[in-house]
Design an enzyme around this catalytic site. Sequence first.
Site, mmCIF file in Angstrom:
data_model
loop_
_atom_site.group_PDB
_atom_site.id
_atom_site.type_symbol
_atom_site.label_atom_id
_atom_site.label_comp_id
_atom_site.label_asym_id
_atom_site.label_seq_id
_atom_site.Cartn_x
_atom_site.Cartn_y
_atom_site.Cartn_z
ATOM 1 C CG ASP A 394 32.502 19.761 -3.001
ATOM 2 O OD1 ASP A 394 31.521 20.160 -3.359
ATOM 3 O OD2 ASP A 394 33.433 19.484 -4.274
ATOM 4 C CD GLU A 423 28.447 17.658 -2.110
ATOM 5 O OE1 GLU A 423 27.643 17.697 -3.272
ATOM 6 O OE2 GLU A 423 29.728 17.439 -2.216
#
Length: 667
Positions: A394, A423
């Site tokens: 993330d 991401e």
Amino acid sequence: MKPVEGRKRIVIEEVQPQVNCGRYPVKRILGDVVTITCAAFGDGHDHVAARVLYRQEGEPRWRIATLAPLGNDLWSASFIVDQLGPWQYTIQAWIDHFDTWCDDLKKRLAAQPDPNNPAPGAQPQDIPLALRSGALLLEQTAARAKGPDAKQLEDIVTSLRWMADQNAALYENPITEEIRALAARYPDLSFVTKFERDLILWVDRERARYSTWYELFPRSASPDPARHGTLNDVAARIPEIAAMGFDVLYMPPIHPIGVAFRKGPNNSVTAQPGDYGSPWAIGAAEGGHKAILPELGTVADFKNLVATAQKNSMELALDIAFQCSPDHPWVKEHPEWFIIRPDGSIQYAENPPKKYQDIYPLNFESPDWRGLWEELHSVFAYWIRHGVHIFRVDNPHTKALPFWEWCIAEIHKDHPEVIFLAEAFTRPHVMYSLAKAGFSQSYTYFTWRTGKDELQQYFEEITKPPVTDFFHPNIWPNTPDILHASLQTGGRPAFMQRFILAATLGANYGIYGPAFELCEGRPAKPNSEEYLDSEKYQLRHWDRSASHSIAPLITTVNKIRRENPALQNDLSLHFHPVDNSQILCYSKSSTKDGIENTILVAINIDPAHEQSGWIELDLKHLGIAHDQVFDVEDLLTGTHYQWNGRSNYVALRPDVMPAHILRVTRK
């Protein structure tokens, strides 16, 4: 600058592939044929010989691939990478005196005067002296050779010297291609030039290039709408997801969720009793990044989930989000890992005027940065020990880039099979830098590319060198954070269109599963990409049997992807002109085990209207003759069409089926 050895006469330039002048590794997939090209040249007319040296890191000896001349001082060679992990390669080039002599002798022999019909002014070529010169070169070659080769070379030397003593009227060429090849095996490397550095290559497993991701929230996986989902509920759903053709099951963070400043439904800043909070607010009394939210289950349940995925030919991907709730154990144990404000409090995440008090970002300028790095590395190591070999990371662009380069390299020392997905919806240089630093795959800007020209331009960038030497795109039409405006307004046709684009433009693609299957397009508010009643903040129950679900289409397209190797790579993507700005046409091709596979996609990108137009196929690229009749089978419907020539008509209704996925068969 005084040269170390002035007798090295070769220049080596333009070595490809390499990333940032060799600063980062070139990426390839296990079993790939790696093609190396360069320019290598010297002064005068002497012949040049060159070769690629390559090896897996740690191998004591270099393997060799001979560079073949392409003309105009350009060279090429190929080799196959047969092991995961790091490789090295470089170039050697040198003056090939024997090959130069062979060419010179051939010219001399061709210019010999005919004793039976001497040409006026013909000059003697002093063939005996030339033969003795060749004998001397081969004598030196024999000294470098071993075993039977050395004896064979010595015999050739004797033969050349005997021929030189014959004083023949007309000499024949004694040098065969076999002799030249034998001598080439033992080159004189006394003055060899080696490229200025050893270049690096990283070899991933096939899943880095071709994968199909399905994302779900385990807490919403319960068949009972009134009950919090568990890891066992997820395990029960795996056979169904696998049957749809997915091979990676991705779950958002499964760790304990903080209580302090917990978010309520629809990102409310005030949680009510019974609200579950955001999984990305990681850490509570039960533990941090190495703990499992008790409501989800136990470590034993997690191991069962991993095993269930493996039994169904799937892998589990975990979300690693390096941030903490105020309740995370690190906050008390290592406050130095966070930014301390002047009032002594810890800095929470902000994007003024927005405040995210439930999340503390880590401080990568901490005085104890080494301790922080080691602990973050240990999080990956912990889950690898529990059977995870794919991580979706993330927001990696909000952490120090040198950390990722170090951490991923450390993981790959013992686990080269581990795949990292970045991401990172961020600036291009940052996105590409993460890929160079070691991330196997990356999210892309596809979500915001909706027009024909911008789609073509973007995919031509990310599916061709130099980007493909380090970057594997993973195409997502939606995520829990991103509900693009096109999906909010385009209805079911837009979901079908964006899905087909993602699954055929990209060899790697993923969907935020239940929401996408059921065409969830309700925004939290106007001009927002947040979902109404987002799973990020509450449980959701999804009726996946609903009649409007596009799950059957997803299953069909995934089957098409598995049966057609052309859709399992990005390098062959090629766009074909269409006389309608709302129709996009492109092809992919592959040759595997001698079998050619070509897929042609024509898609209407207008969700509201039927569109038609004429495709102008690049027949040369497809390997089809100008007047050739060829068969195209729509793999979505099973319908066959006979096409002839480059101009072919299509009409596509978005409410019925917005695309043709055509398999091309040449007759």
